[in-house]
Design a protein around this motif. Sequence first.
Motif, PDB file in Angstrom:
ATOM      1  N   ASP A  21     -11.021  47.727  51.168  1.00 23.59           N
ATOM      2  CA  ASP A  21      -9.853  46.868  50.933  1.00 23.59           C
ATOM      3  C   ASP A  21     -10.074  45.824  49.843  1.00 23.59           C
ATOM      4  O   ASP A  21      -9.123  45.165  49.415  1.00 23.59           O
ATOM      5  CB  ASP A  21      -9.475  46.140  52.232  1.00 23.59           C
ATOM      6  CG  ASP A  21      -9.045  47.097  53.326  1.00 23.59           C
ATOM      7  OD1 ASP A  21      -8.582  48.212  52.997  1.00 23.59           O
ATOM      8  OD2 ASP A  21      -9.168  46.731  54.504  1.00 23.59           O
TER       9      ASP A  21
ATOM     10  N   ARG B 130      -8.022  46.058  46.274  1.00 21.26           N
ATOM     11  CA  ARG B 130      -6.587  45.793  46.445  1.00 21.26           C
ATOM     12  C   ARG B 130      -6.337  44.323  46.747  1.00 21.26           C
ATOM     13  O   ARG B 130      -5.449  43.698  46.164  1.00 21.26           O
ATOM     14  CB  ARG B 130      -6.032  46.664  47.575  1.00 21.26           C
ATOM     15  CG  ARG B 130      -4.563  46.417  47.875  1.00 21.26           C
ATOM     16  CD  ARG B 130      -4.046  47.283  49.015  1.00 21.26           C
ATOM     17  NE  ARG B 130      -4.835  47.204  50.234  1.00 21.26           N
ATOM     18  CZ  ARG B 130      -4.723  46.213  51.136  1.00 21.26           C
ATOM     19  NH1 ARG B 130      -3.863  45.238  50.940  1.00 21.26           N
ATOM     20  NH2 ARG B 130      -5.458  46.214  52.228  1.00 21.26           N
ATOM     21  N   LEU B 131      -7.136  43.732  47.630  1.00 25.15           N
ATOM     22  CA  LEU B 131      -6.927  42.334  48.003  1.00 25.15           C
ATOM     23  C   LEU B 131      -7.280  41.363  46.870  1.00 25.15           C
ATOM     24  O   LEU B 131      -6.634  40.334  46.715  1.00 25.15           O
ATOM     25  CB  LEU B 131      -7.715  42.008  49.272  1.00 25.15           C
ATOM     26  CG  LEU B 131      -7.196  42.718  50.526  1.00 25.15           C
ATOM     27  CD1 LEU B 131      -8.107  42.444  51.717  1.00 25.15           C
ATOM     28  CD2 LEU B 131      -5.770  42.308  50.828  1.00 25.15           C
TER      29      LEU B 131
ATOM     30  N   ASP C 289      -4.264  41.445  44.704  1.00 25.26           N
ATOM     31  CA  ASP C 289      -3.183  40.696  45.353  1.00 25.26           C
ATOM     32  C   ASP C 289      -3.410  39.190  45.205  1.00 25.26           C
ATOM     33  O   ASP C 289      -2.491  38.429  44.901  1.00 25.26           O
ATOM     34  CB  ASP C 289      -3.082  41.044  46.838  1.00 25.26           C
ATOM     35  CG  ASP C 289      -2.520  42.427  47.085  1.00 25.26           C
ATOM     36  OD1 ASP C 289      -1.987  43.048  46.136  1.00 25.26           O
ATOM     37  OD2 ASP C 289      -2.623  42.905  48.239  1.00 25.26           O
TER      38      ASP C 289
ATOM     39  N   ASP D 122      -2.683  37.960  41.687  1.00 24.38           N
ATOM     40  CA  ASP D 122      -1.260  37.802  41.401  1.00 24.38           C
ATOM     41  C   ASP D 122      -0.769  36.408  41.772  1.00 24.38           C
ATOM     42  O   ASP D 122       0.099  35.848  41.104  1.00 24.38           O
ATOM     43  CB  ASP D 122      -0.430  38.839  42.176  1.00 24.38           C
ATOM     44  CG  ASP D 122      -0.506  40.221  41.564  1.00 24.38           C
ATOM     45  OD1 ASP D 122      -0.892  40.333  40.380  1.00 24.38           O
ATOM     46  OD2 ASP D 122      -0.175  41.184  42.279  1.00 24.38           O
ATOM     47  N   THR D 123      -1.328  35.850  42.828  1.00 24.89           N
ATOM     48  CA  THR D 123      -0.920  34.534  43.309  1.00 24.89           C
ATOM     49  C   THR D 123      -1.712  33.414  42.667  1.00 24.89           C
ATOM     50  O   THR D 123      -1.171  32.388  42.293  1.00 24.89           O
ATOM     51  CB  THR D 123      -1.101  34.456  44.844  1.00 24.89           C
ATOM     52  OG1 THR D 123      -0.369  35.512  45.432  1.00 24.89           O
ATOM     53  CG2 THR D 123      -0.609  33.137  45.383  1.00 24.89           C
TER      54      THR D 123
END
Length: 154
Positions: free
Chosen positions: A14, A17-18, A21, A24-25
């Motif tokens: 994971d 992907r994390l 993510d 992005d923030t």
Amino acid sequence: MQLSGWVTPVPEDDVARLVLDFADTYPCDTLFDVGLSASLVRLDLAEVVLEEAGISSDVEPEDFLEARPDVVSAAETELMAAESRALSRLCGRVQQWAGRHDDVRLLGLDRFGVRFRVQGRSGCYDLRVPFGSPLDGPAGFAAAVDHLLTCGPA
């Protein structure tokens, strides 16, 4: 704010992907170190304690996770620069109220009002000068501060 819970490593499958993510923030160079000199961990939130003006309040972890950033504090730096004269006048009003021996400093802004720190001989405290109603965004900030300044002598 105090967060507590259990910290566990993110499963290797994971991580990529994390990290994307998260980037992005909140893009930051440290993310390039994940998998090399840094590990990605997860906090399973169990308890949230919010402290403001010396008062502690428990917040449900679910409510904390659903909360969104304050729409005004996200633009705090720009608003403080754009409204520096009006905020200085407001600070002067707080100074008059606090007394000439107390030091008053602007702490920050949010959709509920303007926060000041007052440092006196007997200690310090934080003070919020509230808006008449919470703001929907930064566009209403100048008018809200102007309203605070027209509520009494300048």
